[in-house]
Design a protein around this motif. Structure first.
Motif, PDB file in Angstrom:
ATOM      1  N   THR A  82      -0.129  -1.531  -9.367  1.00 44.64           N
ATOM      2  CA  THR A  82       0.845  -0.452  -9.134  1.00 44.64           C
ATOM      3  C   THR A  82       0.696   0.195  -7.767  1.00 44.64           C
ATOM      4  OG1 THR A  82      -0.765   0.988 -10.191  1.00 44.64           O
ATOM      5  CG2 THR A  82       1.047   0.191 -11.578  1.00 44.64           C
ATOM      6  N   ALA A  83      -0.312  -0.201  -6.997  1.00 45.08           N
ATOM      7  CA  ALA A  83      -0.567   0.463  -5.700  1.00 45.08           C
ATOM      8  C   ALA A  83       0.632   0.284  -4.765  1.00 45.08           C
ATOM      9  CB  ALA A  83      -1.826  -0.124  -5.067  1.00 45.08           C
ATOM     10  N   ARG A  84       0.860   1.294  -3.928  1.00 43.63           N
ATOM     11  CA  ARG A  84       1.972   1.247  -2.987  1.00 43.63           C
ATOM     12  C   ARG A  84       1.462   1.612  -1.598  1.00 43.63           C
ATOM     13  NH1 ARG A  84       6.306   0.597  -5.657  1.00 43.63           N
ATOM     14  NH2 ARG A  84       7.671   0.912  -3.868  1.00 43.63           N
ATOM     15  N   GLY A  85       2.102   1.060  -0.594  1.00 47.52           N
ATOM     16  CA  GLY A  85       1.696   1.433   0.757  1.00 47.52           C
ATOM     17  C   GLY A  85       1.997   0.354   1.768  1.00 47.52           C
TER      18      GLY A  85
ATOM     19  N   LYS B  56      -1.001   8.650  -3.430  1.00 51.87           N
ATOM     20  CA  LYS B  56       0.084   7.842  -4.001  1.00 51.87           C
ATOM     21  C   LYS B  56       0.542   6.741  -3.057  1.00 51.87           C
ATOM     22  CE  LYS B  56       1.868  11.100  -7.329  1.00 51.87           C
ATOM     23  NZ  LYS B  56       0.787  12.077  -7.148  1.00 51.87           N
ATOM     24  N   ARG B  57       0.257   6.912  -1.754  1.00 57.52           N
ATOM     25  CA  ARG B  57       0.600   5.808  -0.842  1.00 57.52           C
ATOM     26  C   ARG B  57      -0.560   5.560   0.112  1.00 57.52           C
ATOM     27  NH1 ARG B  57       4.348   8.102   3.914  1.00 57.52           N
ATOM     28  NH2 ARG B  57       3.958  10.308   3.566  1.00 57.52           N
TER      29      ARG B  57
ATOM     30  N   SER C  40       2.462  -6.102  -4.982  1.00 59.77           N
ATOM     31  CA  SER C  40       3.759  -6.318  -4.321  1.00 59.77           C
ATOM     32  C   SER C  40       4.272  -5.037  -3.659  1.00 59.77           C
ATOM     33  CB  SER C  40       4.780  -6.839  -5.333  1.00 59.77           C
ATOM     34  OG  SER C  40       4.889  -5.905  -6.391  1.00 59.77           O
ATOM     35  N   GLY C  41       3.777  -3.882  -4.088  1.00 59.39           N
ATOM     36  CA  GLY C  41       4.225  -2.613  -3.496  1.00 59.39           C
ATOM     37  C   GLY C  41       3.506  -2.257  -2.201  1.00 59.39           C
ATOM     38  N   VAL C  42       2.635  -3.128  -1.734  1.00 58.00           N
ATOM     39  CA  VAL C  42       1.956  -2.880  -0.449  1.00 58.00           C
ATOM     40  C   VAL C  42       2.474  -3.919   0.558  1.00 58.00           C
ATOM     41  CG1 VAL C  42      -0.260  -2.727   0.748  1.00 58.00           C
ATOM     42  CG2 VAL C  42      -0.097  -2.000  -1.651  1.00 58.00           C
ATOM     43  N   ASP C  43       3.212  -3.428   1.563  1.00 56.52           N
ATOM     44  CA  ASP C  43       3.800  -4.334   2.563  1.00 56.52           C
ATOM     45  C   ASP C  43       2.785  -4.646   3.650  1.00 56.52           C
ATOM     46  OD1 ASP C  43       6.287  -4.121   1.294  1.00 56.52           O
ATOM     47  OD2 ASP C  43       6.635  -2.207   2.314  1.00 56.52           O
TER      48      ASP C  43
END
Ligand SMILES: Cc1cc2nc3c(=O)[nH]c(=O)nc-3n(C[C@H](O)[C@H](O)[C@H](O)COP(=O)(O)OP(=O)(O)OC[C@H]3O[C@@H](n4cnc5c(N)ncnc54)[C@H](O)[C@@H]3O)c2cc1C
Length: 313
Positions: free
Chosen positions: A179-182, A155-156, A201-204
């Protein structure tokens, strides 16, 4: 044309530089063309797809790989060293166009001069339109391997790399679902090497220019801090120059299938992909697997190169 045969399950082809662009102080983008690239491709995202490039020998000639078969690597090694040129590993930064107009984009790091440089870095520093190299690359529709990024149901994401891994991370980011995050941590030689990257945008993305600071120190601290740990200085005495550990392969020969899988651990939802200079990768491996107890099935650790050591191929 010194290559090859369409019987091979991969492309082994001479290709020509059609454009060169200096992206930043440490990166040069080289675009290659050839009608043979019509067959280049993978099924699905490129992610960190690796390829080989063979650079010309000291007289500027490429070796002949005419008639190469599945033993192409051994055949290349059988060519006298002064004739066979130098083979190095790179990442497909992007593929552009289709059919015979397909273009292969590779971003090469410019590093050092004289003893600190090597055939790949030297070639990149003087790359010009019209020069030729040989590539060994995936033929569309045929399994080739060479993509390590495999997050499964994580999930991350945590992506960590030095400058040699920037092309791979950039291509992975472009292949992720929105939707990817991390988080991404990239260490580069100088502030001018911070490049625009496209990704969810969910990956910094955190860039860490060394600007003269010791290699690996800032990125080690930043990754530990991200994982909620004290940013200690890594102590790395023994370095495996061939360090390559993924959820399905271990360069140390460890039996991957019998390794314990973590259950109920605070990092169970994490997938980490870490690539770059071997001592940086080794330090993070120790911190994450040995000290934090992250299951090695959730991490790919890849030594892309080793300071002071010329790659063999
Ligand atoms: C899967 C994979 C993907 C890779 N993708 C890329 C990519 O897309 N772009 C890219 O530029 N590289 C990439 N690399 C790294 C590249 O293969 C190595 O940096 C390689 O050593 C370069 O060859 P060379 O001939 O320039 O140097 P070598 O002949 O291998 O080494 C000569 C000297 O240069 C030093 N050296 C080598 N590379 C560097 C460096 N980057 N910075 C400082 N010193 C160095 C060595 O330690 C040695 O002292 C990748 C490696 C792997 C395994």
């Amino acid at each position: 044309m010194t290559t090859t045969t369409d019987q091979l399950p991969l492309l082994l082809e001479e290709i020509e530089v059609v454009a060169v662009e200096r992206l930043s102080p440490s990166f040069v983008r080289v675009v290659f063309g050839s009608s043979a690239l019509a067959d280049l491709g993978v099924d699905g995202p490129l992610y960190d797809q690796r390829i080989k490039l063979v650079f010309p020998n000291a007289t500027g000639r490429l070796p002949s790989m005419e008639g190469a078969d599945e033993s192409w690597f051994e055949s290349w090694l059988d060519i006298p060293e002064e004739e066979r040129g130098a083979m190095r590993t790179y990442t497909v930064r992007a593929l552009r166009g289709t059919g015979v107009d397909t273009r292969l984009v590779v971003d090469l790091v410019l590093h050092g001069e004289g003893d600190e440089s090597g055939p790949g870095g030297d070639w990149a520093a003087h790359a010009e339109v019209g020069q030729r190299v040989i590539t060994i690359a995936p033929r569309r529709g045929v399994p080739f391997g060479g993509i390590e990024f495999a997050p499964g149901t994580a999930k991350r994401l945590l992506l960590v790399g030095d400058e040699t891994a920037v092309p791979a991370v950039a291509a992975v980011l472009e292949g992720l679902p929105p939707t990817a995050r991390g988080a991404v941590f990239l260490e580069v030689p100088v502030a001018g090497d911070v490049l625009p990257l496209d990704g969810p945008s969910g990956v910094d993305v955190h860039w860490l220019p060394r600007d003269g600071a010791p290699r690996g120190a800032a990125i080690h601290a930043a990754v530990l801090e991200h994982l909620g740990e004290e940013p200690v200085v890594p102590v790395v005495d023994e370095i495996d120059p061939d360090l390559w550990e993924t959820p399905t392969y271990s360069s140390s020969g460890e039996d991957v299938d019998t390794a314990v899988r973590a259950v109920g651990h605070e990092f169970d939802d994490l997938y980490a992909w870490i690539a770059g200079e071997s001592s940086m990768v080794t330090g993070l491996r120790r911190a994450m697997v040995r000290d934090l107890g992250i299951d090695r099935h959730q991490v790919a650790f890849m030594g892309y190169w080793r300071l002071g050591v010329a790659m063999r191929s």
